[in-house]
Design an enzyme around this catalytic site. Structure first.
Site, PDB file in Angstrom:
ATOM      1  CG  HIS A  70     -51.213   8.649  -7.676  1.00 58.03           C
ATOM      2  ND1 HIS A  70     -50.235   7.911  -7.368  1.00 58.03           N
ATOM      3  CD2 HIS A  70     -51.081  10.046  -7.551  1.00 58.03           C
ATOM      4  CE1 HIS A  70     -49.341   8.905  -6.804  1.00 58.03           C
ATOM      5  NE2 HIS A  70     -49.839  10.192  -6.715  1.00 58.03           N
TER       6      HIS A  70
ATOM      7  CG  HIS B  51     -51.338  14.687  -5.120  1.00 59.81           C
ATOM      8  ND1 HIS B  51     -50.980  14.279  -3.998  1.00 59.81           N
ATOM      9  CD2 HIS B  51     -50.959  13.922  -6.266  1.00 59.81           C
ATOM     10  CE1 HIS B  51     -49.955  13.505  -4.160  1.00 59.81           C
ATOM     11  NE2 HIS B  51     -49.795  13.254  -5.575  1.00 59.81           N
TER      12      HIS B  51
ATOM     13  CE  LYS C 243     -47.815   7.405  -2.501  1.00 60.46           C
ATOM     14  NZ  LYS C 243     -48.027   8.514  -3.406  1.00 60.46           N
TER      15      LYS C 243
ATOM     16  CG  HIS D 266     -42.887   8.660  -3.851  1.00 64.15           C
ATOM     17  ND1 HIS D 266     -43.433   9.891  -4.683  1.00 64.15           N
ATOM     18  CD2 HIS D 266     -41.689   8.745  -4.186  1.00 64.15           C
ATOM     19  CE1 HIS D 266     -42.622  10.630  -5.374  1.00 64.15           C
ATOM     20  NE2 HIS D 266     -41.609   9.956  -4.995  1.00 64.15           N
TER      21      HIS D 266
ATOM     22  CG  HIS E  78     -46.111   8.706  -9.411  1.00 67.01           C
ATOM     23  ND1 HIS E  78     -44.791   8.138  -8.764  1.00 67.01           N
ATOM     24  CD2 HIS E  78     -46.378   9.260  -8.305  1.00 67.01           C
ATOM     25  CE1 HIS E  78     -44.571   8.330  -7.544  1.00 67.01           C
ATOM     26  NE2 HIS E  78     -45.776   9.016  -7.416  1.00 67.01           N
TER      27      HIS E  78
ATOM     28  CG  ASP F 212     -48.518  12.177  -9.478  1.00 64.84           C
ATOM     29  OD1 ASP F 212     -49.084  12.473  -8.293  1.00 64.84           O
ATOM     30  OD2 ASP F 212     -47.126  12.296  -9.533  1.00 64.84           O
TER      31      ASP F 212
END
Ligand code: NCD
Ligand code: ZN
Length: 357
Positions: free
Chosen positions: A19, A21, A105, A142, A180, A253
């Site tokens: 995970h 970004h 996602k 999420h 997460h 994350d």
């Protein structure tokens, strides 16, 4: 995995980050090497602005990432599709067939950073979920309700009851990662589920509780979503991550935002932990007396869930002090500098990556 008898070094199979970004442009160029120095692969989140909603967009984004990976690092970005109210199942099928999409996602609309185009009604995307179940494309979730009437500290637990349980009942074969996780309710739910369900756990949720956001003042650098919870939940997460249960694996994350975006009247959610992620996990596993289980969490359970091969290369962590950079510089196109403050900024951590293995 080799743990030397005096616990001075650990050699483990190269890990992956399930995970991550990476953003785009100048931020991407500034941060990608901090992940590729350690991790062989990463699940790259699609919440750019605009989001990654098509096979073409994911393919070109993947190329932009590869273009800025430091020379000498072998790194494979695994791309994800951003689900919206009207993304067609055919696009997902095409993306999987062409080797572009590894997963899709689900952001409940308005639940987190760049989620305004997310899904407004989860039940309305059943045809997409049906396709994903039949083609074996994992759904990454999420797991927070966006309902402002629900207390922010309860949004994960409420999401499980209100949406995740019904979804798993409707699609019993769908492979799902609850991303997460931050609560003991999520830990208990994932470990007792009979569905093909797993969860990622970040380094910061293993190390901080919600007090960190208010220590001596308002500390936006510890603000992320899902927000850190009470100490009881952090303890449950540490138990889960170090348990050796295959349903819990590494996902940082890591979510970079420049300082101006974090420190404003409406600061962004996200903690940038790439510069010290594996080092932070190693500290947690050591504190829990579970260093021998770090490799499974970091390098084995993720690939098995995704049905991907284990990495061949090894990395070594040594018990040497490692100082986390205070700030990461980002150079914009107009040659201006901005900065990202990393998690553990300026701190000395106990484990460091040995670069020459
Ligand atoms: C993430 C981001 O900044 O993109 N922020 C965060 O607080 N974790 C989005 C997300 O994963 O929720
Ligand atoms: Zn994220």
């Amino acid at each position: 995995m080799v743990l030397d008898s005096s616990f001075e070094s650990i050699t483990l199979r190269q890990p992956d980050d399930w995970h991550l970004h990476l953003r785009d442009g100048a931020v991407l160029a500034a941060v990608v090497g901090m992940t590729s120095r350690v991790f062989r692969r990463a699940i790259v989140m699609p919440n750019l602005s605009p989001p990654i909603k098509s096979v073409d967009a994911a393919r070109t984004y993947r190329q932009r990432i590869l273009d800025v990976v430091p020379k000498g690092d072998a790194f494979s970005p695994l791309m994800t599709a951003y689900l919206t109210d009207d993304l067609s199942p055919d696009e997902l099928e095409l993306g999987q067939r062409e080797g572009v999409f590894t997963a899709a996602k689900l952001y409940p609309a308005n639940s987190t950073t760049n989620s305004t185009e997310g899904v407004t009604d989860i039940r309305a995307i059943d045809s997409v979920l049906e396709t994903m179940e039949s083609i074996g494309l994992p759904l990454l979730v999420h797991g927070e309700v966006a309902d402002p009437d629900v207390d922010i500290f309860d949004r994960e637990a409420v999401f499980i009851d209100r949406y995740l349980i019904p979804l798993l009942n409707r699609f019993p074969e769908l492979r799902v990662v609850l991303e997460h996780i931050t609560t003991e309710q999520a830990v208990q739910f994932v470990e007792s589920s009979l569905s093909p369900l797993a969860a990622t756990i970040t380094p910061h949720h293993l190390q901080i509780n919600r007090n960190a956001m208010f220590a001596g003042g308002l500390r936006s650098d510890f603000y992320c979503l899902p927000v850190a919870k009470r100490e009881r939940h952090r303890i449950a997460l540490r138990r889960a991550a170090t348990s050796g249960k295959p349903c819990f694996f590494l996902g940082t994350d890591s979510a970079p935002h420049v300082r101006g975006a974090k420190q404003s009247t409406c600061g962004c959610a996200g903690i940038f932990n790439a510069p010290c992620a594996i080092e932070s996990y190693a500290e947690v596993f050591e504190e829990e007396g579970a260093l021998q289980r770090l490799e499974a969490f970091a390098s084995e359970f993720g690939p098995s869930f995704y049905g991907l091969p284990l990495n061949e290369k090894k990395i070594t962590l040594k018990r040497n002090d490692c100082v986390v950079p205070s700030l990461i510089e980002v150079q914009n196109t107009d040659k201006c500098f901005e900065h990202i403050l990393p998690y553990h900024s300026g701190e000395t951590l106990r484990w460091s990556l040995c670069e020459d293995v």
